[in-house]
Design a protein around this motif. Structure first.
Motif, mmCIF file in Angstrom:
data_model
loop_
_atom_site.group_PDB
_atom_site.id
_atom_site.type_symbol
_atom_site.label_atom_id
_atom_site.label_comp_id
_atom_site.label_asym_id
_atom_site.label_seq_id
_atom_site.Cartn_x
_atom_site.Cartn_y
_atom_site.Cartn_z
ATOM 1 N N ALA A 135 -94.206 55.811 -67.221
ATOM 2 C CA ALA A 135 -94.470 56.027 -68.697
ATOM 3 C C ALA A 135 -93.490 55.441 -69.545
ATOM 4 C CB ALA A 135 -95.066 57.228 -68.997
ATOM 5 N N PRO A 136 -93.833 54.711 -70.654
ATOM 6 C CA PRO A 136 -92.563 54.256 -71.666
ATOM 7 C C PRO A 136 -92.359 55.394 -72.565
ATOM 8 C CG PRO A 136 -94.877 53.260 -72.230
ATOM 9 C CD PRO A 136 -95.298 54.216 -71.008
ATOM 10 N N PHE A 137 -90.965 55.565 -72.680
ATOM 11 C CA PHE A 137 -90.588 56.419 -73.640
ATOM 12 C C PHE A 137 -89.363 56.076 -74.344
ATOM 13 C CE2 PHE A 137 -88.597 60.360 -75.292
ATOM 14 C CZ PHE A 137 -89.545 60.565 -76.522
ATOM 15 N N LYS A 138 -88.777 55.891 -75.592
ATOM 16 C CA LYS A 138 -87.540 55.580 -75.921
ATOM 17 C C LYS A 138 -87.117 56.940 -76.757
ATOM 18 C CE LYS A 138 -88.111 50.510 -76.338
ATOM 19 N NZ LYS A 138 -88.414 49.420 -77.094
ATOM 20 N N ASN A 139 -86.210 57.203 -76.302
ATOM 21 C CA ASN A 139 -85.511 58.623 -76.925
ATOM 22 C C ASN A 139 -84.913 58.129 -78.216
ATOM 23 O OD1 ASN A 139 -83.428 57.336 -75.156
ATOM 24 N ND2 ASN A 139 -82.141 58.708 -76.176
ATOM 25 N N ASP A 140 -84.277 59.257 -78.961
ATOM 26 C CA ASP A 140 -83.701 58.920 -80.273
ATOM 27 C C ASP A 140 -82.433 58.012 -80.233
ATOM 28 O OD1 ASP A 140 -82.454 61.124 -79.549
ATOM 29 O OD2 ASP A 140 -83.408 62.439 -81.126
ATOM 30 N N THR A 141 -81.887 58.105 -78.994
ATOM 31 C CA THR A 141 -80.588 57.480 -78.949
ATOM 32 C C THR A 141 -80.640 56.411 -78.350
ATOM 33 O OG1 THR A 141 -79.732 58.450 -77.076
ATOM 34 C CG2 THR A 141 -79.013 59.673 -78.982
ATOM 35 N N TRP A 142 -81.729 55.523 -78.161
ATOM 36 C CA TRP A 142 -82.007 54.529 -77.362
ATOM 37 C C TRP A 142 -81.099 53.330 -77.739
ATOM 38 C CZ3 TRP A 142 -84.850 54.266 -73.207
ATOM 39 C CH2 TRP A 142 -85.293 53.226 -72.701
ATOM 40 N N ASP A 143 -80.881 53.083 -78.837
ATOM 41 C CA ASP A 143 -80.247 51.953 -79.362
ATOM 42 C C ASP A 143 -78.691 52.163 -78.812
ATOM 43 O OD1 ASP A 143 -82.206 50.893 -80.486
ATOM 44 O OD2 ASP A 143 -81.793 51.788 -82.336
ATOM 45 N N GLN A 144 -78.321 53.241 -78.583
ATOM 46 C CA GLN A 144 -76.663 53.354 -78.055
ATOM 47 C C GLN A 144 -76.533 53.072 -76.744
ATOM 48 O OE1 GLN A 144 -75.066 57.209 -79.496
ATOM 49 N NE2 GLN A 144 -76.365 57.145 -80.997
ATOM 50 N N ILE A 145 -77.796 53.053 -75.927
ATOM 51 C CA ILE A 145 -77.763 52.935 -74.419
ATOM 52 C C ILE A 145 -77.160 51.371 -74.354
ATOM 53 C CG2 ILE A 145 -78.606 53.037 -72.218
ATOM 54 C CD1 ILE A 145 -80.608 55.324 -73.520
ATOM 55 N N PRO A 146 -76.361 51.015 -73.199
ATOM 56 C CA PRO A 146 -76.123 49.641 -72.977
ATOM 57 C C PRO A 146 -77.339 48.911 -72.654
ATOM 58 C CG PRO A 146 -74.521 51.102 -72.013
ATOM 59 C CD PRO A 146 -75.523 52.026 -72.477
ATOM 60 N N ASP A 147 -77.405 47.567 -72.875
ATOM 61 C CA ASP A 147 -78.657 46.808 -72.441
ATOM 62 C C ASP A 147 -78.708 46.753 -70.829
ATOM 63 O OD1 ASP A 147 -79.409 46.392 -75.003
ATOM 64 O OD2 ASP A 147 -78.447 44.591 -75.031
ATOM 65 N N TRP A 148 -77.781 46.818 -70.154
ATOM 66 C CA TRP A 148 -78.022 46.525 -68.621
ATOM 67 C C TRP A 148 -78.653 47.925 -68.160
ATOM 68 C CZ3 TRP A 148 -75.631 50.142 -65.559
ATOM 69 C CH2 TRP A 148 -74.476 50.815 -65.851
ATOM 70 N N ALA A 149 -78.614 48.845 -68.854
ATOM 71 C CA ALA A 149 -78.857 50.367 -68.497
ATOM 72 C C ALA A 149 -80.150 50.981 -69.028
ATOM 73 C CB ALA A 149 -77.866 51.389 -68.963
ATOM 74 N N LYS A 150 -80.996 49.990 -69.372
ATOM 75 C CA LYS A 150 -82.494 50.726 -69.850
ATOM 76 C C LYS A 150 -83.354 49.167 -69.749
ATOM 77 C CE LYS A 150 -81.354 49.312 -74.733
ATOM 78 N NZ LYS A 150 -80.621 49.813 -75.951
ATOM 79 N N HIS A 151 -84.652 49.619 -69.543
ATOM 80 C CA HIS A 151 -85.683 48.870 -69.385
ATOM 81 C C HIS A 151 -86.125 48.429 -70.966
ATOM 82 C CE1 HIS A 151 -89.801 47.539 -69.114
ATOM 83 N NE2 HIS A 151 -89.633 47.050 -67.747
ATOM 84 N N PRO A 152 -86.436 47.326 -71.232
ATOM 85 C CA PRO A 152 -86.582 46.737 -72.727
ATOM 86 C C PRO A 152 -87.840 47.384 -73.073
ATOM 87 C CG PRO A 152 -87.069 44.916 -71.074
ATOM 88 C CD PRO A 152 -86.530 46.063 -70.232
ATOM 89 N N ALA A 290 -81.410 56.687 -62.805
ATOM 90 C CA ALA A 290 -82.005 56.386 -64.177
ATOM 91 C C ALA A 290 -83.252 57.396 -64.156
ATOM 92 C CB ALA A 290 -82.864 54.994 -63.710
ATOM 93 N N SER A 291 -83.577 57.548 -65.601
ATOM 94 C CA SER A 291 -84.684 58.635 -65.603
ATOM 95 C C SER A 291 -86.028 58.058 -65.563
ATOM 96 C CB SER A 291 -84.380 59.438 -67.119
ATOM 97 O OG SER A 291 -85.806 59.696 -67.475
ATOM 98 N N ILE A 292 -87.008 58.570 -64.792
ATOM 99 C CA ILE A 292 -88.425 57.786 -64.949
ATOM 100 C C ILE A 292 -89.289 58.891 -65.215
ATOM 101 C CG2 ILE A 292 -87.951 55.762 -63.595
ATOM 102 C CD1 ILE A 292 -89.381 57.548 -60.984
ATOM 103 N N ILE A 293 -90.328 58.720 -66.264
ATOM 104 C CA ILE A 293 -91.463 59.721 -66.515
ATOM 105 C C ILE A 293 -92.641 59.241 -65.503
ATOM 106 C CG2 ILE A 293 -92.867 60.698 -68.266
ATOM 107 C CD1 ILE A 293 -90.199 60.437 -70.272
ATOM 108 N N ASN A 294 -93.251 60.186 -65.005
ATOM 109 C CA ASN A 294 -94.355 59.859 -64.308
ATOM 110 C C ASN A 294 -95.602 59.396 -65.361
ATOM 111 O OD1 ASN A 294 -96.499 59.752 -62.590
ATOM 112 N ND2 ASN A 294 -96.441 61.821 -61.707
ATOM 113 N N LYS A 295 -96.259 58.425 -64.981
ATOM 114 C CA LYS A 295 -97.275 57.892 -65.872
ATOM 115 C C LYS A 295 -98.386 58.892 -65.947
ATOM 116 C CE LYS A 295 -99.765 53.448 -66.228
ATOM 117 N NZ LYS A 295 -99.411 52.064 -65.575
ATOM 118 N N TRP A 296 -98.553 59.507 -64.732
ATOM 119 C CA TRP A 296 -99.764 60.701 -64.783
ATOM 120 C C TRP A 296 -99.321 61.969 -64.738
ATOM 121 C CZ3 TRP A 296 -98.705 56.712 -60.915
ATOM 122 C CH2 TRP A 296 -99.585 55.581 -61.267
#
Lengths: 377, 312, 277
Positions: A135-152, A290-296
């Motif tokens: 499931a998609p979720f952008k936390n409140d520090t999302w912009d500080q995470i380097p690009d290679w380390a997050k899904h767009p 990496a953190s993943i959140i279960n879609k269900w």
């Protein structure tokens, strides 16, 4: 990504090589991922803009279930404790699973979901995306995470990483080796222990690091395999594992492992064994999780709140307290931790794998060639 | 034992033959016909076997025929065995299992015989030791051997410092087939003693006395009577030890990691590994392993049927 | 004892020497790893010397102070006891029925009881997970106990079948009935004494299997229901001495239980194969 997956559908490769869970499934016409018809609930937040609603939702759920995030791992015991008392969540359960098992269980349990959140080796992130379990979720520090380390789109985000180091028993080894090249010297006969590269990510990354040290890269890990074949031939590879008990008994004398494990082992063994931690000069490698959140997820708000907490400065400092390297750039590292880590300059040799389309294939190659090519099995 | 208390001379009891059906009719409470036709005492056992043997094995076969254990139909999982790595793993597994089974059965059989003919007190103590050691396996057992015979182990250092004998490098390695055999032998031996002691205790002393009365020397008795009577339980025990070693996983992985190529470690990588998680291939390899176990056990079973009558 | 008197004294002494050497060698082989485990559990540090540098009971104190480990011990005991009871409840009635009334069924039961031998633990756990746990998420402890019952079925079946085959149970029961005994009395005085020894050796094997089992517990029980063996394996990553101390506690416990079982079986009229002369 697609070309990688298509090459995996090649029948011969499919038979010869282990293909990561589901990479094949995703393109298999007879098998439809549940994600194709099960839609997200529309009212679930995909970012942290409304914290009050997130907290209220999590408190109503009052429980969170994780896969692969046990208390003993990287200070997660304190992480869970702080999270639960901070937001007044009553219950937490964890099942200690490997990355592939986490994804496979998210998928298998789609109709009857159990877990909310997981922690996977980054090499499995493409698989998780292909299978549509996140499931998609952008936390409140999302912009500080380097690009290679997050899904767009916020489907996964690296939460911490480890650096591969040598841990050396200085009671039994002299001088201390400083690079992969030096491990080949006769002084280290029957002394170098690594994890199983065909079964454990730590061992696989070790071969990857050796590839970097010997002129290889994501597209070419053969130099790493050649290096270890050479290490076996000169008689320096020792078949013990770089685990705590083996260091404790003096059986493993040079182990190659993640720095957070090495630092913790050294703390545990203080007064029993003298251990020195070295970042190899010719190359080390970062192993991100990496953190993943279960879609269900049955407790979707709690899962999102937890990701937000882990990636907050507070959560990142807790990871740092467990010797993991935080992914946020300017996290305050507790002084007593900083004092125990090798000097910051020593980590200059650490490389990150940025192209996981290539990294994924290299990973498989190492796993498949380790037995037949390096050990001659 | 009841038989002995009824007949101290160990003579078979002779009773007037009578019709058990008449007896049943007298004794059993009346029940509806369909109910009495049902073998009620067998039901729990049969239901258990269906639920935990037959259904899971069918699921395993199904999974072994699907991509990744849950995708489309395929035979590809079985082609894994054509890969020399897995073929050799199977060969290695069979060799070490057969070797340690024979070793464990022979030594354990002799020990069982010695225990049975020893004193009551010795028997109790030895069975206690055997019970304790049969409980010793997996990671703790491997670690105990590392602490004894590893490069920095107790015996290794003792030999080096007191006798100047160097085991490492060259002379011996715990992390080799020799070392693995030693550790397997350790868990085979108590198991053999535990299952073989009851069997050998059933050798009827009368036979031995009879042989002695007829002037036969001890070895002659063992050769003509003892060994023949013991053949069936010995082979059955051998099969059990073979199966026991063939499936051993934790002990081997804790000792040598992936450095020796045996099939349970390959299966384990497909189930638990960080890299090659594939329940489909794991199922296929498991079934291949199971077929080899089944063959070994059927051979043993056929052989045991022959001498079974001796013990009844 | 007339048997022994007939043999030449020299051969007899030689046989005794061989036997003594064999027993001594085996005892040494079995005891040495126990010894190294005990040493490590008591060591302050033991990484470069022949014997530990010093001795302490800290590892034992830590084990007992950890409530999780105590819970793990309770779980393992529960699982072992439950496995034993379920196994006996399945096997004893079935075998009695077969021996008393339907000998023609025996071959089939024997086949069913042998099947688990052919499936290694990893495989069994995988099959059970994919049949019950993945799709239905049923109670893990219950499935764990049933899987242990399955794994120990061959031992259970063989031991009790051997005990029942050693006597002509049918004739004995008929004799007892002719003498006017009811089923309760037959059960207590005819059947039980005859299978007590079989039950004992089956129990020892089941206890050995279930109390320290690791692979199936790890795959099946997961972290929700961690048994003793799982904590032991985990301790390997925090303090090897605690792992060793737990192993030693396991030895002590098995020793006490098996001696108790042997004593109980011994009191039952010196009955059965194990204690039979």
């Amino acid at each position: 990504m697609i070309n990688v997956l298509q090459s995996m559908l090649d029948r011969r490769k499919l038979v010869k090589g282990g293909v990561a869970a589901g990479a094949v499934l995703a393109l298999n016409p007879l098998w439809t991922p549940p994600g194709a018809f099960a839609q997200d609930e529309p009212d679930l937040p995909s970012d942290a803009s409304d914290m009050d609603a997130l907290i209220a939702g999590a408190q109503a759920e009052n429980k969170i279930v994780s896969y692969g995030m046990p208390d003993y791992w990287a200070n997660l015991g304190l992480m869970w404790e702080t999270f639960m008392s901070k937001y007044d969540i009553a219950e937490h359960e964890d099942a200690d699973l490997s990355s592939a098992q986490e994804i496979a269980k998210f998928l298998a349990e789609a109709e009857n979901p159990i877990a909310d959140i997981g922690d996977i080796g980054i090499q499995f992130a493409p698989t998780a995306i292909q299978l549509g379990v996140c499931a998609p979720f952008k936390n409140d520090t999302w912009d500080q995470i380097p690009d290679w380390a997050k899904h767009p789109d916020g489907l996964w985000a690296v939460q911490y990483y480890g650096n591969l180091v040598f841990m050396v028993n200085t009671d039994l080894v002299d001088p201390v080796p400083t690079s992969f090249a030096s491990l080949l010297e006769p002084a280290y006969a029957n002394s170098v222990s690594i994890s199983d590269p065909a079964g454990a990510a730590q061992g696989n990354f070790t071969v990857f690091a050796a590839a970097f040290a010997n002129g290889g890269d994501e597209a070419n890990v053969q130099p790493g395999l050649d290096y270890f074949k050479n290490l076996v031939e000169v008689g320096n590879l020792k078949p013990t594992s770089p685990d705590l008990a083996q260091f404790q008994k003096g059986e493993t004398v040079i182990g190659i492992l993640w720095d957070y494990l090495a630092l913790e082992f050294r703390d545990q063994l203080e007064g029993q064994v003298n251990l020195e931690i070295v970042v190899p000069e010719d190359a080390s490698i970062a192993g991100p999780y990496a953190s993943i959140i279960n879609k269900w997820a049955p407790h979707p708000h709690a899962a999102r709140l937890m990701r937000n907490f882990i990636l907050s400065p507070e959560g990142q400092t807790i990871y740092a307290g467990g010797y993991a390297t935080p992914i946020l750039p300017d996290v305050e590292i507790p002084e007593e931790v900083a004092a125990k880590r090798p000097p910051a300059g020593a980590f200059a040799s650490v490389r990150t794998i940025e192209d996981w389309n290539l990294g994924f294939v290299a990973f498989q190659q190492i796993a498949n060639d380790w037995g037949p090519y390096v050990l001659g099995q | 034992m009841t038989q002995q208390s009824l007949s101290p001379s160990s003579q078979p009891i002779t009773l007037a033959p009578h019709d058990p059906i008449t007896l049943d009719r007298v004794r059993r409470p009346r029940a509806p016909r369909w109910l009495s036709a049902l073998p009620l005492p067998l039901l729990p056992f049969l239901i258990f076997c269906v639920l935990l043997e037959i259904v899971p094995v069918i699921v395993l076969i199904r999974d072994s025929l699907r991509v990744q254990g849950l995708g489309a139909f395929t035979f590809a999982n079985y082609q894994v065995i054509a890969d020399p790595l897995f073929a050799r793993a199977l060969g290695n597994s069979i060799l070490i299992s057969l070797g340690t089974a024979v070793l464990g059965a022979v030594v354990g059989g002799l020990v069982a015989a010695a225990i049975v003919s020893g004193s009551e007190r010795g028997r109790r103590l030895s069975l206690g030791l055997v019970a304790v050691t049969s409980n010793f396996g997996g990671i703790p057992l491997s670690f105990a051997f590392i602490a004894l015979l590893g490069t920095n182990g107790f015996i290794t250092l003792l030999l080096r410092e007191s006798f100047g004998v160097r085991l490492y490098p060259g002379t011996f390695s715990l992390y080799s087939w020799t070392g693995l055999t030693m550790v397997y032998f350790y868990f085979q031996l108590p198991l053999m003693i535990l299952i073989f002691t009851p069997a050998i205790a059933r050798l009827k002393p009368v036979w031995r006395e009879a042989a002695a009365t007829l002037g036969a020397p001890d070895w002659y008795y063992w050769w003509r009577v003892g060994l023949r009577v013991m053949a069936a339980p010995f082979i059955a025990a051998l099969a059990l030890l073979f199966a026991n070693a063939l499936g051993a996983y934790a002990t081997a992985y804790a000792l040598v990691g992936g450095n020796l190529n045996i099939l349970p470690i390959q299966i384990g990588r497909y189930i638990e590994g960080d890299l090659n998680y594939d329940p489909g291939k794991a199922s296929a390899l498991s079934l291949i392993l199971a077929v080899f176990m089944a063959v070994g056990i059927s051979i043993a079973y056929t052989l045991t049927q022959r001498s079974q009558k001796w013990l009844s | 004892m007339a048997v022994l008197a007939r043999q030449p004294a020299g051969a007899r002494r030689w046989g005794q020497i061989v036997r003594a050497v064999l027993i001594a060698a085996v005892v040494l082989y079995l005891v040495l790893p126990l010894f190294s485990t005990v040493l490590f559990s008591l060591a302050t540090a033991w990484s470069k010397t022949v014997l530990p540098e010093g001795y302490t009971l800290n590892a034992y104190r830590e084990s007992f102070a950890d409530p999780q480990i105590v819970r793990g011990i309770q779980r393992s005991l529960t699982a072992t006891l439950a496995t034993l009871l379920v196994g006996l409840a399945l096997v004893v009635p079935a075998l009695l029925y077969v021996h008393l009334r339907a000998p023609h069924f025996k071959r089939w039961l024997e086949f069913l009881a042998i099947v688990p031998w052919a499936l290694p633990g990893v495989v069994l756990a995988l099959a059970v997970i994919r049949t019950y746990i993945s799709p239905y998420n049923v109670s893990r402890p219950a499935v764990l106990v049933l899987t242990y019952t399955l794994v120990s079925l061959p031992f259970m079946f063989r031991a009790i079948d051997a005990a029942l085959s050693a006597v002509d149970l049918r004739t004995l029961v008929e004799a007892a009935q002719t003498l006017g005994a009811g089923w309760g009395e037959i059960g207590r005085r005819v059947i039980l004494p005859n299978i007590a020894a079989g039950m004992l050796s089956a129990s020892l094997l089941v206890a050995a299997l279930a109390s320290g089992e690791y692979v199936i517990a790890r795959l099946l029980g997961g972290t929700g229901w961690k048994t003793f063996a799982l904590y032991q394996a985990e301790a390997q990553f925090t303090d090897g001495r605690v792992a060793a101390a737990l192993a030693v506690l396991g030895f002590g416990f098995t020793w006490v239980v098996s001696m108790a079982l042997i004593a109980v079986a011994g009191r039952r009229g010196q009955a059965g194969p194990v204690m039979n002369k």
